[in-house]
Every structure is written in structure tokens, then in C-alpha cells.
Design a protein around this motif. Structure first.
Motif, short mmCIF file in Angstrom:
data_model
loop_
_atom_site.label_atom_id
_atom_site.label_comp_id
_atom_site.label_asym_id
_atom_site.label_seq_id
_atom_site.Cartn_x
_atom_site.Cartn_y
_atom_site.Cartn_z
N PHE A 102 0.75 -1.16 -0.05
CA PHE A 102 0.02 0.05 -0.13
C PHE A 102 1.09 1.19 0.00
CE2 PHE A 102 -2.96 -2.91 1.44
CZ PHE A 102 -4.28 -2.72 0.99
N ARG B 208 1.27 5.59 -0.27
CA ARG B 208 0.49 6.75 -0.03
C ARG B 208 1.61 7.82 -0.86
NH1 ARG B 208 0.60 11.53 3.20
NH2 ARG B 208 2.31 10.55 4.50
N SER C 134 -5.34 1.84 -8.16
CA SER C 134 -5.22 3.39 -8.03
C SER C 134 -6.44 4.14 -7.35
CB SER C 134 -4.96 4.31 -9.32
OG SER C 134 -4.90 5.82 -9.29
N SER C 135 -6.44 4.97 -6.61
CA SER C 135 -7.65 5.78 -5.88
C SER C 135 -7.82 6.80 -6.92
CB SER C 135 -7.19 6.08 -4.56
OG SER C 135 -6.09 7.25 -4.42
N GLU D 69 -2.96 14.29 -2.24
CA GLU D 69 -2.89 12.94 -1.75
C GLU D 69 -3.61 11.77 -2.61
OE1 GLU D 69 -2.33 12.53 2.74
OE2 GLU D 69 -4.06 11.57 2.30
N TYR E 241 -3.55 7.40 -3.27
CA TYR E 241 -3.03 5.90 -2.69
C TYR E 241 -3.09 4.81 -3.68
CZ TYR E 241 -4.11 8.18 1.58
OH TYR E 241 -4.12 8.98 2.52
N PRO F 285 -7.68 1.06 -2.64
CA PRO F 285 -7.00 1.76 -2.08
C PRO F 285 -7.53 3.37 -1.54
CG PRO F 285 -6.10 1.72 -4.29
CD PRO F 285 -7.45 0.64 -4.01
N ARG G 240 -7.57 6.37 1.83
CA ARG G 240 -6.65 6.64 3.38
C ARG G 240 -7.15 5.83 4.42
NH1 ARG G 240 -7.01 12.63 6.03
NH2 ARG G 240 -5.58 13.00 4.25
N TYR H 293 -5.45 2.26 3.35
CA TYR H 293 -4.20 2.41 3.93
C TYR H 293 -3.81 2.50 5.39
CZ TYR H 293 0.46 4.77 4.16
OH TYR H 293 1.87 5.22 4.33
N GLU H 294 -4.50 3.20 6.19
CA GLU H 294 -3.97 3.31 7.68
C GLU H 294 -4.24 1.94 8.24
OE1 GLU H 294 -2.62 5.66 8.94
OE2 GLU H 294 -2.56 7.39 7.74
#
Length: 299
Positions: A77, A79, A122-123, A145, A147, A162, A164, A167-168
């Protein structure tokens, strides 16, 4: 380290950080081997690279920031955060996928696929022109931003999205797992946070690499009977010294049955193996390792 693309002169000489999700068992290290090598300058992720079996098919993704024409299963992952500074308000991030031998690459702008399998998610909607996925970077607000999910090997990945949150969540899960691995050994507290992090990083590296001297470069052993005995015995010893006695023993058992062959340092290797057995005993007061392998040590 030193990833290369079959059929071209592309070679990157950069320090790599090997990422994996679980520490392999020493006895099945070769079968469990599953790594994404993240080039330390952030420019590339090389999946499953092993120099010893080059030119076997290995995939890697380059991250190229085109505004300045600079190069900037297991899932990585990523960012990507950009700040405008004095640069243009619009830019493009290029993900250059190298998947030698795969002639079925396609993309809808969010996923790079081959048949039903996925390489990249891709985000942000991008534009695909093989082998590049160009993703717009809007910096009108000063920063952006985005991801990405980079699969180490192409695989079905329909639920993978993907963002935030994902990812977190993935980052927290991986960090929790590796912190848990460290609790199996001694507890050491020193005031210098940087030094403490370096120590933990080295311990995790030793837990992952075990009887291997390297990952990705020419010193990675892919033969089931090979090991650089003096070197890896030395790197495995701190596992015992830091309290990871079980891992230390398992790696010693793998080292005991490996070597560089009768034509390369046979007596040195035998001496190191005997010395390591004594080291394990004096650390743990456990004589079973010597007793269980007494025939080998006697010989």
C-alpha cells in the motif's frame, strides 16, 4: 537490490528495504519467500526479485513525477503526497509497470490488469498507455494525496480499494504484527529513539532473513543445501542473545545442514557449527539441540 528488466539495460543500484507480511519459518523459508523490495529513494517497488534466478519474470513499478521529469497474494500500500511549493498547479504521476512476458496488460484507469488478475489499483482515475499509468496530480489547493495498491504478484483483487482508510488500516495491522514479534524477546529501553528504532529494525531483519545472508541480491541462497555458514551464524546469534531462543535454534538447525560444499571452507564451517551449538547451550542451558544432532556433531 539491483533490479533489472529482462531485455533492456535498465538497472537500479539502490538500497532496498525488504517488506513482507509474515516472518517465514526457517525450515520452509524458500517456499514461503514473499517480498516486495522498496527502493529506499521511493522510486520503485520490485516484487519477488531474486538476482540468483534472473532473468526469471519479475515485475516492478517505477514512480515517475513527470512535471519535472524526475524519477521519484503480498500487497504494497503506497501513499503518495505532493506539495505544490513553487511548482505548477497541475502535474502527472506516472506508474511504469514492468511485467516481462505478460502481453495481456489492460487498464480502465483505476486498475491495471491481465485477464481476471490485477497488478495495480489506484485511488485516482488515470490514463493507461502501456506500460504507463499516468495519474493526474491536482495541486491547486497546495497539496494532493493519492493511494495505490501494488500487488507483488498479479492476482484477483476485486475488493481491493486503496484509500486513506484502507491504507491506515493496513499500516496499523502490519505495525501491530511486527511489534508483536518483538515482544517474543528481551525488553530493552534506551533513551535515544533513533538508536532504539535501529535496533528493532535490525532484529526484525534477522527474524525475517534467518539463515539467509541477503534478500534480492546475488548473496541470496536459493539452493536447499546452501548457506554462507560463518556469516549467517554470526547474524543469527543475536536472536539468541536478545531472547529469541526458539528462532535462534530453528535457524541453527537449518544452518547445520547447509554450507558451501566440501570444496569451500569445510573445516571452518564445521568449527562454526560447533561453536554455535556451544553458544546456544550457554545462552539457554538447553542441551537438546546438541543431543538431537549428536551424530552430526560427533562426525
Amino acid at each position: 537490490m539491483s533490479p533489472a528488466n529482462t531485455g533492456s539495460t535498465y538497472i537500479t543500484q539502490s538500497r532496498c528495504l525488504p517488506f513482507t507480511d509474515r516472518a517465514p519459518e526457517p525450515a520452509t523459508w524458500l517456499q514461503q519467500r514473499d517480498f516486495a523490495l522498496h527502493v529506499a529513494d521511493g522510486s520503485q517497488i520490485t516484487a519477488q526479485w531474486c538476482w540468483a534466478d534472473f532473468p526469471a519474470n519479475r515485475q516492478f513499478v517505477n514512480f515517475v513525477r513527470r512535471a519535472r521529469s524526475e524519477t521519484t497474494a503480498l500487497v504494497s500500500f503506497v501513499r503518495f503526497a505532493a506539495t505544490r511549493g513553487h511548482g505548477p498547479a497541475k502535474a502527472t504521476l506516472r506508474l511504469a509497470l514492468q511485467a516481462p512476458g505478460d502481453t495481456g496488460l489492460a487498464s480502465d484507469g483505476l486498475r491495471v490488469t491481465s485477464g481476471a488478475d490485477t497488478y495495480i489499483v489506484s485511488s485516482v482515475q488515470g490514463t493507461w498507455t502501456e506500460p504507463n499509468l499516468d495519474v493526474p496530480v491536482d495541486l491547486t489547493s497546495g497539496q494532493a494525496e493519492m493511494y495505490f495498491a501494488i500487488l507483488a504478484e498479479r492476482a484477483p483483487a476485486d475488493p481491493l480499494k486503496p484509500a486513506r482508510q484502507s491504507y491506515e488500516k493496513a499500516r496499523a495491522a502490519v505495525a501491530s504484527y511486527w511489534r508483536g514479534q518483538l515482544t517474543g524477546g528481551a525488553t530493552i529501553d534506551i533513551p535515544e529513539e533513533y538508536a532504539l528504532s535501529a535496533m528493532r529494525g535490525t532484529l526484525l531483519q534477522n527474524l525475517v532473513m534467518g539463515w539467509q545472508q541477503a534478500i534480492g541480491n546475488g548473496y541470496e541462497a536459493t539452493d536447499s543445501s546452501f548457506a554462507f555458514v560463518p556469516e549467517v551464524s554470526t547474524s543469527a546469534a543475536p536472536l539468541g542473545e536478545f531472547g529469541f531462543a526458539d528462532s535462534y535454534r530453528k535457524n541453527l538447525e537449518e544452518i547445520l545442514r547447509r554450507g558451501q560444499g566440501d570444496g569451500t571452507f569445510p573445516n571452518w564451517e564445521k568449527g562454526i557449527k560447533l561453536q554455535s551449538a556451544a553458544h546456544y547451550y550457554f545462552l539457554t542451558n538447553d542441551a537438546s539441540y546438541i543431543r538431537d544432532n549428536l551424530h552430526t556433531f560427533t562426525a
